[in-house]
Design a protein around this motif. Structure first.
Motif, PDB file in Angstrom:
ATOM      1  N   ARG A  84       8.561   5.443  -5.452  1.00  0.00           N
ATOM      2  CA  ARG A  84       9.072   4.421  -6.361  1.00  0.00           C
ATOM      3  C   ARG A  84       7.965   3.426  -6.697  1.00  0.00           C
ATOM      4  NH1 ARG A  84      13.809   1.693  -3.415  1.00  0.00           N
ATOM      5  NH2 ARG A  84      12.167   0.285  -2.768  1.00  0.00           N
ATOM      6  N   ASN A  85       7.253   2.968  -5.665  1.00  0.00           N
ATOM      7  CA  ASN A  85       6.155   2.018  -5.884  1.00  0.00           C
ATOM      8  C   ASN A  85       5.047   2.658  -6.699  1.00  0.00           C
ATOM      9  OD1 ASN A  85       7.394   0.053  -4.481  1.00  0.00           O
ATOM     10  ND2 ASN A  85       6.269   0.387  -2.569  1.00  0.00           N
ATOM     11  N   PHE A  86       4.827   3.948  -6.425  1.00  0.00           N
ATOM     12  CA  PHE A  86       3.741   4.640  -7.113  1.00  0.00           C
ATOM     13  C   PHE A  86       4.052   4.771  -8.595  1.00  0.00           C
ATOM     14  CE2 PHE A  86       1.228   8.227  -8.483  1.00  0.00           C
ATOM     15  CZ  PHE A  86      -0.002   7.889  -7.956  1.00  0.00           C
ATOM     16  N   ALA A  87       5.250   5.203  -8.908  1.00  0.00           N
ATOM     17  CA  ALA A  87       5.618   5.400 -10.309  1.00  0.00           C
ATOM     18  C   ALA A  87       5.756   4.048 -10.998  1.00  0.00           C
ATOM     19  CB  ALA A  87       6.913   6.193 -10.408  1.00  0.00           C
TER      20      ALA A  87
ATOM     21  N   GLU B  72       0.822  -9.506 -11.298  1.00  0.00           N
ATOM     22  CA  GLU B  72       0.014  -9.864 -10.128  1.00  0.00           C
ATOM     23  C   GLU B  72       0.319  -8.844  -9.040  1.00  0.00           C
ATOM     24  OE1 GLU B  72      -1.998 -12.637 -10.061  1.00  0.00           O
ATOM     25  OE2 GLU B  72      -1.449 -13.039 -12.151  1.00  0.00           O
ATOM     26  N   THR B  73      -0.695  -8.153  -8.575  1.00  0.00           N
ATOM     27  CA  THR B  73      -0.454  -7.014  -7.698  1.00  0.00           C
ATOM     28  C   THR B  73      -1.205  -7.160  -6.382  1.00  0.00           C
ATOM     29  OG1 THR B  73      -0.270  -5.630  -9.652  1.00  0.00           O
ATOM     30  CG2 THR B  73      -0.589  -4.498  -7.572  1.00  0.00           C
ATOM     31  N   ASN B  74      -0.513  -6.785  -5.320  1.00  0.00           N
ATOM     32  CA  ASN B  74      -1.139  -6.722  -4.013  1.00  0.00           C
ATOM     33  C   ASN B  74      -1.769  -5.322  -3.871  1.00  0.00           C
ATOM     34  OD1 ASN B  74      -1.687  -6.307  -1.304  1.00  0.00           O
ATOM     35  ND2 ASN B  74       0.062  -7.521  -0.622  1.00  0.00           N
ATOM     36  N   LEU B  75      -3.090  -5.272  -3.937  1.00  0.00           N
ATOM     37  CA  LEU B  75      -3.775  -3.970  -3.939  1.00  0.00           C
ATOM     38  C   LEU B  75      -3.602  -3.243  -2.607  1.00  0.00           C
ATOM     39  CD1 LEU B  75      -7.057  -4.857  -5.849  1.00  0.00           C
ATOM     40  CD2 LEU B  75      -5.061  -3.653  -6.708  1.00  0.00           C
ATOM     41  N   HIS B  76      -3.423  -3.990  -1.526  1.00  0.00           N
ATOM     42  CA  HIS B  76      -3.212  -3.340  -0.227  1.00  0.00           C
ATOM     43  C   HIS B  76      -1.904  -2.556  -0.229  1.00  0.00           C
ATOM     44  CE1 HIS B  76      -6.030  -6.544   1.645  1.00  0.00           C
ATOM     45  NE2 HIS B  76      -6.698  -5.522   1.140  1.00  0.00           N
ATOM     46  N   GLU B  77      -0.877  -3.109  -0.905  1.00  0.00           N
ATOM     47  CA  GLU B  77       0.393  -2.371  -1.020  1.00  0.00           C
ATOM     48  C   GLU B  77       0.189  -1.088  -1.817  1.00  0.00           C
ATOM     49  OE1 GLU B  77       3.522  -4.761  -2.690  1.00  0.00           O
ATOM     50  OE2 GLU B  77       3.564  -6.084  -0.947  1.00  0.00           O
ATOM     51  N   CYS B  78      -0.600  -1.180  -2.889  1.00  0.00           N
ATOM     52  CA  CYS B  78      -0.897   0.015  -3.702  1.00  0.00           C
ATOM     53  C   CYS B  78      -1.569   1.073  -2.832  1.00  0.00           C
ATOM     54  CB  CYS B  78      -1.838  -0.332  -4.854  1.00  0.00           C
ATOM     55  SG  CYS B  78      -1.099  -1.322  -6.140  1.00  0.00           S
ATOM     56  N   LEU B  79      -2.555   0.650  -2.055  1.00  0.00           N
ATOM     57  CA  LEU B  79      -3.285   1.596  -1.205  1.00  0.00           C
ATOM     58  C   LEU B  79      -2.348   2.238  -0.188  1.00  0.00           C
ATOM     59  CD1 LEU B  79      -6.547  -0.489  -0.705  1.00  0.00           C
ATOM     60  CD2 LEU B  79      -6.456   1.808  -1.691  1.00  0.00           C
TER      61      LEU B  79
ATOM     62  N   GLU C 230     -10.427  -1.278   6.399  1.00  0.00           N
ATOM     63  CA  GLU C 230     -11.091  -2.566   6.626  1.00  0.00           C
ATOM     64  C   GLU C 230     -10.680  -3.483   5.498  1.00  0.00           C
ATOM     65  OE1 GLU C 230     -15.288  -1.735   7.046  1.00  0.00           O
ATOM     66  OE2 GLU C 230     -14.921  -0.299   8.653  1.00  0.00           O
ATOM     67  N   TYR C 231      -9.409  -3.903   5.564  1.00  0.00           N
ATOM     68  CA  TYR C 231      -8.872  -4.736   4.497  1.00  0.00           C
ATOM     69  C   TYR C 231      -9.359  -6.172   4.667  1.00  0.00           C
ATOM     70  CZ  TYR C 231      -5.533  -1.000   3.356  1.00  0.00           C
ATOM     71  OH  TYR C 231      -4.953   0.184   2.976  1.00  0.00           O
ATOM     72  N   GLY C 232      -9.916  -6.709   3.617  1.00  0.00           N
ATOM     73  CA  GLY C 232     -10.373  -8.086   3.654  1.00  0.00           C
ATOM     74  C   GLY C 232      -9.327  -9.019   3.070  1.00  0.00           C
ATOM     75  N   ASP C 233      -9.710 -10.271   2.970  1.00  0.00           N
ATOM     76  CA  ASP C 233      -8.810 -11.283   2.433  1.00  0.00           C
ATOM     77  C   ASP C 233      -9.020 -11.325   0.917  1.00  0.00           C
ATOM     78  OD1 ASP C 233      -7.046 -13.296   2.215  1.00  0.00           O
ATOM     79  OD2 ASP C 233      -8.415 -14.865   2.933  1.00  0.00           O
ATOM     80  N   ILE C 234      -8.163 -10.629   0.179  1.00  0.00           N
ATOM     81  CA  ILE C 234      -8.340 -10.594  -1.282  1.00  0.00           C
ATOM     82  C   ILE C 234      -7.112 -11.185  -1.971  1.00  0.00           C
ATOM     83  CG2 ILE C 234      -9.948  -8.645  -1.361  1.00  0.00           C
ATOM     84  CD1 ILE C 234      -7.507  -6.860  -2.049  1.00  0.00           C
ATOM     85  N   PRO C 235      -7.336 -11.803  -3.115  1.00  0.00           N
ATOM     86  CA  PRO C 235      -6.194 -12.381  -3.841  1.00  0.00           C
ATOM     87  C   PRO C 235      -5.396 -11.299  -4.566  1.00  0.00           C
ATOM     88  CG  PRO C 235      -8.212 -12.694  -5.088  1.00  0.00           C
ATOM     89  CD  PRO C 235      -8.607 -12.043  -3.799  1.00  0.00           C
ATOM     90  N   LEU C 236      -4.217 -11.669  -5.076  1.00  0.00           N
ATOM     91  CA  LEU C 236      -3.472 -10.752  -5.933  1.00  0.00           C
ATOM     92  C   LEU C 236      -4.314 -10.512  -7.184  1.00  0.00           C
ATOM     93  CD1 LEU C 236       0.116 -12.286  -5.775  1.00  0.00           C
ATOM     94  CD2 LEU C 236      -0.790 -10.380  -4.460  1.00  0.00           C
ATOM     95  N   VAL C 237      -4.231  -9.320  -7.722  1.00  0.00           N
ATOM     96  CA  VAL C 237      -5.021  -8.990  -8.906  1.00  0.00           C
ATOM     97  C   VAL C 237      -4.076  -8.622 -10.036  1.00  0.00           C
ATOM     98  CG1 VAL C 237      -6.638  -7.322  -9.890  1.00  0.00           C
ATOM     99  CG2 VAL C 237      -7.019  -8.226  -7.598  1.00  0.00           C
ATOM    100  N   ARG C 238      -4.364  -9.167 -11.211  1.00  0.00           N
ATOM    101  CA  ARG C 238      -3.532  -8.879 -12.371  1.00  0.00           C
ATOM    102  C   ARG C 238      -3.917  -7.504 -12.908  1.00  0.00           C
ATOM    103  NH1 ARG C 238      -0.111 -11.571 -15.409  1.00  0.00           N
ATOM    104  NH2 ARG C 238      -0.257 -11.409 -17.666  1.00  0.00           N
TER     105      ARG C 238
ATOM    106  N   ILE D 188      -3.435   1.715 -11.475  1.00  0.00           N
ATOM    107  CA  ILE D 188      -4.376   1.525 -10.365  1.00  0.00           C
ATOM    108  C   ILE D 188      -4.031   2.494  -9.227  1.00  0.00           C
ATOM    109  CG2 ILE D 188      -5.169  -0.140  -8.628  1.00  0.00           C
ATOM    110  CD1 ILE D 188      -6.289  -0.652 -11.422  1.00  0.00           C
ATOM    111  N   ASN D 189      -2.723   2.722  -9.015  1.00  0.00           N
ATOM    112  CA  ASN D 189      -2.311   3.703  -8.009  1.00  0.00           C
ATOM    113  C   ASN D 189      -2.883   5.074  -8.323  1.00  0.00           C
ATOM    114  OD1 ASN D 189      -0.764   2.027  -6.440  1.00  0.00           O
ATOM    115  ND2 ASN D 189       1.121   2.404  -7.564  1.00  0.00           N
TER     116      ASN D 189
END
Lengths: 161, 362
Positions: free
Chosen positions: B203-206, B215-222, B242-250, B256-257
């Motif tokens: 569901r998240n992927f599609a 605004e997307t949390n790239l860690h959730e995408c990964l 090795e997830y760093g501290d990154i902001p949400l990305v538009r 992106i998935n």
């Protein structure tokens, strides 16, 4: 939890899927002492709501003859104080949130649901229901007390005039 | 497309090309059978026939993607790009035909990309539909396993309680059955949890319901992507995060998935036995960077520079379309980002995706 109520809570579950009805009913019978009524559609559900007092309704959203939000609106007209909960798939989330604001739903639960969450929402809903009931009873008692006080006052005034 | 056009001259002496031949990559075939072989080996950009080899023209013209054909001779042939009566005109005609070929190939790639994107969109809506239809049965199975677990706990209390005779409680068959039901129920719960998480990932992927910029949390995408390609990784490949501290990305999360999935699956394919894929995310000034590094076979330098080209693939026919990374590059470009690749044969490959923290509408 429902110590304030001496009667058995009555729950109505409406879903067009028999498997969901059986599962939720079995769960509630195992974990609670509620009376659980199940209906496989809004039409049958409304018949029940017309016939007897229902404390809480859980309804599916997507059903063939009427969607869950319209059904819960009808329930509100028939029994304004019944707690209304919508069970919905993820894709209908937006509709559900709209309904909470417009129709005044108590909660929505996402499918696939977790029993523990479902139970918590139902318990809290019933607590609210019985608190409101108790409050109404108190208001009525106060009103009655006030009326009889007024009556006594009137009699006293009459006696001294 | 290389700068110098590849010309296949059939019949005519290539000397006839004169000075025009200097900037071209010319191959010569005396007859048609040799010409067919050379054509098969590497499709030329322009074919030059003469009066006696012009019979080949209808066969070539039957393929819409065939290169333009020049015919030296007096005949007027409608299927030819040009018919020349004098070799003096050849240089100008060759240049025109090469330019035509470039446009023809560009158009073809555009078409292929479009088809691929439409396919992905169709697949996305199919997946979202299936995920939605699975809510009810999965919800029921999850709920029922939970009920079974609770019922069994209740049953055990009863068996342990006073109402139950000592002989029943200690009956080995009763003990055995309760143990089996207990184990099976626990496994069922694990299994249904797994299905729920796969469906959630699908569901998240599609993400059809959220196809727009958000605004997307790239860690959730990964994480969603990793769940979906679990079968490619299995126990063979260790994922180091090795997830760093990154902001949400538009961004468009569904696109992106798709990029993450392509690069991660390629990374898994690049590792022959066991290996590691390291996913690093970090902020670098105005950019959020996602680095995906594998310990695979690596990519030779000559392939590395063509890796984002449409149609370039090293997988066998039918295995790779040569579109995956080209589409990735296009998606990242559409996001005002950049994707880079470094590789060393025998050590592995690292893809670095950079997405802007601030989305500037262009």
């Amino acid at each position: 939890m429902i110590a304030d109520s001496d009667r058995q809570p009555v729950i109505l579950v409406v879903d067009d899927e028999e498997m969901v009805l059986v599962s939720i009913k079995s769960f509630l019978l195992l974990e609670t002492d509620y009376e659980v009524i199940t209906c496989n559609g809004p039409t049958a559900g409304l018949e029940v709501v017309k016939a007897r007092t229902i404390d809480l309704v859980v309804s599916d959203y997507l059903m063939p003859d009427m969607d869950g939000i319209s059904f819960l609106m009808q329930v509100k007209l028939l029994q304004p104080h019944t707690i209304r909960i919508l069970l919905t798939g993820y894709a209908d989330k937006e509709n559900a949130i709209k309904a909470i604001n417009e129709v005044g739903l108590y909660q929505y639960i996402e499918k696939p649901w977790q029993n523990a969450d479902l139970l918590l929402v139902i318990k809290n809903g019933l607590e609210k229901r019985f608190l409101i009931e108790k409050l109404q009873q108190k208001i009525m008692e106060v009103q009655m007390a006030q009326e009889s006080l007024q009556e006594i006052q009137d009699q006293i005034i009459k006696a001294f005039m | 497309m290389p700068d110098s056009a590849k010309v296949l001259v059939v019949g005519t002496d290539p000397a006839a090309l004169g000075e025009a031949g200097g900037s071209l990559e010319v191959r010569h075939a005396a007859g048609l059978s040799e010409a067919r072989r050379l054509y098969q080996e590497d499709t030329p950009d322009v074919v030059v026939l003469n009066g006696s080899t012009a019979d080949w023209l209808p066969e070539l013209a039957a393929d819409a993607d065939a290169p333009p054909v020049l015919v030296l001779g007096p005949a007027e042939l409608p299927q030819a790009f040009g018919c020349l009566s004098s070799t003096a005109d050849l240089p100008a005609w060759l240049a025109a035909a090469a330019r035509y070929r470039r446009l023809q190939l560009e158009q073809k790639r555009g078409r292929e990309r479009m088809v691929q994107q439409e396919k992905m969109a169709a697949l996305g809506s199919l997946v979202a539909g299936i995920a939605h239809d699975m809510h009810t049965p999965i919800g029921t199975i999850t709920s029922n396993s939970d009920i079974l677990g609770r019922s069994l706990a209740r049953l055990r209390e009863l068996i342990a309680g006073e109402c139950c005779s000592e002989s029943f409680r200690n009956n080995p068959e009763v003990v055995r059955v309760v143990k089996i039901v207990d184990e099976i129920t626990k496994i069922n719960q694990l299994a249904s949890d797994r299905i729920v998480s796969i469906v959630r990932s699908l569901r998240n992927f599609a993400r059809l319901d959220e196809a727009e910029l958000r605004e997307t949390n790239l860690h959730e995408c990964l994480e969603s992507t990793l769940t979906l390609i679990h079968h490619e990784l299995k126990n063979r490949i260790t994922i180091r995060k090795e997830y760093g501290d990154i902001p949400l990305v538009r961004c468009h999360p569904n696109q992106i998935n798709q990029v993450f999935m392509n690069i991660l699956v390629n990374a898994a394919h690049a590792i022959p036995g066991a290996g590691t894929v390291t996913i690093r995310t970090f902020r670098d000034g105005d950019w959020v960077k996602i680095q995906i590094a594998d310990t695979g076979i690596g990519i030779p330098a000559e392939n590395l520079k063509r890796i984002f080209e449409t149609g370039f693939t090293t997988k066998g026919a039918g295995l790779g379309t040569g579109l995956g990374l080209a589409i990735c590059a296009k998606i990242i470009q559409d996001h005002n980002g950049a994707v880079e690749v470094e590789s060393e044969v025998g050590r592995g490959t690292t893809f670095t995706i950079a997405l802007p923290v601030e989305w500037k509408t262009s």
